[in-house]
Design an enzyme around this catalytic site. Structure first.
Site, PDB file in Angstrom:
ATOM      1  CB  SER A 192      -0.957  -0.063   1.193  1.00 50.06           C
ATOM      2  OG  SER A 192      -1.888   0.957   1.126  1.00 50.06           O
ATOM      3  CG  HIS A 398      -5.734  -2.174   0.768  1.00 54.30           C
ATOM      4  ND1 HIS A 398      -5.214  -1.851  -0.461  1.00 54.30           N
ATOM      5  CD2 HIS A 398      -5.029  -1.454   1.670  1.00 54.30           C
ATOM      6  CE1 HIS A 398      -4.237  -0.966  -0.306  1.00 54.30           C
ATOM      7  NE2 HIS A 398      -4.102  -0.714   0.976  1.00 54.30           N
TER       8      HIS A 398
END
Ligand SMILES: *[C@@H]1O[C@H](CO)[C@@H](O)[C@H](O)[C@H]1NC(C)=O
Ligand SMILES: *[C@@H]1O[C@H](CO)[C@@H](O)[C@H](O)[C@H]1NC(C)=O
Ligand SMILES: *[C@@H]1O[C@H](CO)[C@@H](O)[C@H](O)[C@H]1NC(C)=O
Length: 426
Positions: A192, A398
């Protein structure tokens, strides 16, 4: 340290007394999950929730080193290293390639170890013969220090976004690691924001591309034009006014008093409701996961280590990426501000064609923060894109890239195969 751990194994409710060696939310975890309220939570889970990264890794009998490095603008960053695996065939005597791991927003090096040996990426890499280094971005729990600016009293400490993390912190840490190990190059794995910062480095400090054998972006985040749920969208629209407001009242740190966990816990996680969805949703807000990949037993450990701290400006910068649909430097919001800083009325784009290290993207179609269209655009613009891998589970979220039950099987194994191939041919 060793005695402390031995005491821990024998002890019961009160876990670690020393102020040192505790995770960011150790106090809240002890309040929240104390017996007998939560008798179902094992002591081992509670201990993992309240130990900081060095003690946590040593608890599992892996070697751990702490390194500090100072940036040119005075930030003191803490790095954690697992130089080799454990046990008899630990590979300590071998020449081990270096892998540098970089965490995401509001996270820390804990991300790579908290799921434990056999699951967490740092242990898997160490067992596979790598020399594992974990970075910590300025402002998080392990890098919340500066030669002059006091993070608690001087708001200027918090005047940074992931631009500075990529432009200054990453080059500083990578230079240190290479010097310390005597290597010329290393592998980089980011999650990320750990990928965002890498792309910033590769475009603003292109000389660092040569130092990278291969880069693996787990849940790659650069363009965010198609990111997210309505919730994320509304937050992004609010982020600029919010940033201005917090700056006016002199707040630079996101959730400075670290009481989020206490609050969430008291409201949502009381009783035996620890596995209750609302309770884990406070973590879910950080990026989302798939319930099938979520190990509810581990919630206290995740809550003990996350959130680990960030500046409001990091959020504001992501908010700009979402609302403007561009990947560019921080927008100071005024013509004059941008002209003074960049010489142009608009902030300059990060030139992705300058990112010439070999990059592999690992993405999932159900990642709310890394939409497939944005990932495709990133891949097309990179200077040396090598591989783009879709996770073979369409519902992978995610946060599953670091905490997912199957992350080892469906993400890490592939990454390690690619590392091996690059070690031989790269
Ligand atoms: C912060 O850095 C200073 C200077 O290196 C050091 O003396 C101090 O112990 C550090 N504080 C923390 C909390 O790490
Ligand atoms: C905050 O950082 C920006 C970017 O480096 C700089 O232009 C600005 O002057 C800094 N703000 C203050 C108050 O120093
Ligand atoms: C969830 O975590 C617990 C505690 O670490 C572990 O014992 C269990 O095997 C994990 N469950 C799955 C499905 O991986």
């Amino acid at each position: 340290m060793i005695t402390l751990i031995v005491v821990l194994f024998c002890g019961t409710a009160v876990l670690v007394d020393a102020a040192l060696g505790r995770s960011p939310h150790a106090d809240e975890i002890e309040q929240l999950f104390q017996r007998p309220v939560n008798a179902r939570i094992s002591n081992s889970i509670l201990i993992d929730a309240v130990l900081d990264v060095p003690l946590l890794v040593r608890k599992y009998r892996y070697p751990l080193e702490v390194h500090h490095v100072r940036t040119t603008d005075g930030y003191i960053l803490g790095m954690h290293r697992i130089p080799h695996g454990r046990g008899r065939n630990n590979g300590a005597d071998l020449d081990r390639p270096v892998v540098f791991l970089m965490h995401g927003l509001l996270s820390s090096s804990a991300d790579w170890v908290l799921m434990g040996p056999g699951s967490a990426f740092a242990y898997v890499l160490a067992d596979q013969g790598y020399d594992v280094w974990m970075g910590n971005a300025r402002g998080n729990y392990y890098s919340r220090n500066h030669t002059i600016l006091n993070p608690d009293t001087v708001p200027l400490f918090w005047n940074f976004s992931w631009d500075e993390i990529g432009n200054i912190d990453l080059p500083t840490m990578i230079t240190y690691v290479l010097r310390h190990t005597g290597k010329e190059r290393l592998h980089y794995i980011g999650h990320s924001q750990g990928t965002t910062a890498f792309f910033v480095m590769g475009s603003l400090r292109p000389e660092y591309n040569e130092k990278i054998i291969s880069m693996h972006a787990l849940a790659p985040v650069a363009y965010m034009a198609h990111s997210g749920s309505h919730l994320i969208k509304s937050i992004s629209e609010l982020s600029n006014p919010l940033y201005t407001l917090t700056r006016m009242v002199g707040i630079g740190e996101f959730l400075p008093n670290h009481k989020l966990v206490t609050w969430a816990g008291q409201v949502l996680c009381r009783e035996k409701a620890i596995s209750q969805p609302m309770c884990s949703n406070i973590l879910f807000l950080l990026g989302g996961w798939n319930e099938d990949q979520h190990n509810a037993t581990m919630v206290p450990v995740k809550l003990g280590h996350t959130p680990a701290g960030a500046s409001v400006k990091q959020f504001a910068h992501y908010g700009q990426s979402m609302s403007e649909g561009q990947f560019r430097r921080f927008d100071h919001g005024s013509l004059l501000g941008n002209i003074l800083l960049y010489g142009t009325p608009q902030p300059p784009r990060y030139d992705l064609s300058k990112v010439t290290s070999p990059v592999f993207l690992h993405y999932s179609p159900s990642d709310a923060l890394a939409d497939v269209r944005d990932v495709d655009r990133l891949f097309a613009e990179l200077g040396r894109p090598v591989g783009k891998f879709r996770i073979p589970d369409d519902r992978f979220g995610h946060l599953d890239f670091i905490w997912g039950i199957d992350a080892n099987k469906i993400v890490y194994e592939r990454v390690i195969n690619l590392l091996r191939a690059m070690d031989v041919h790269g």
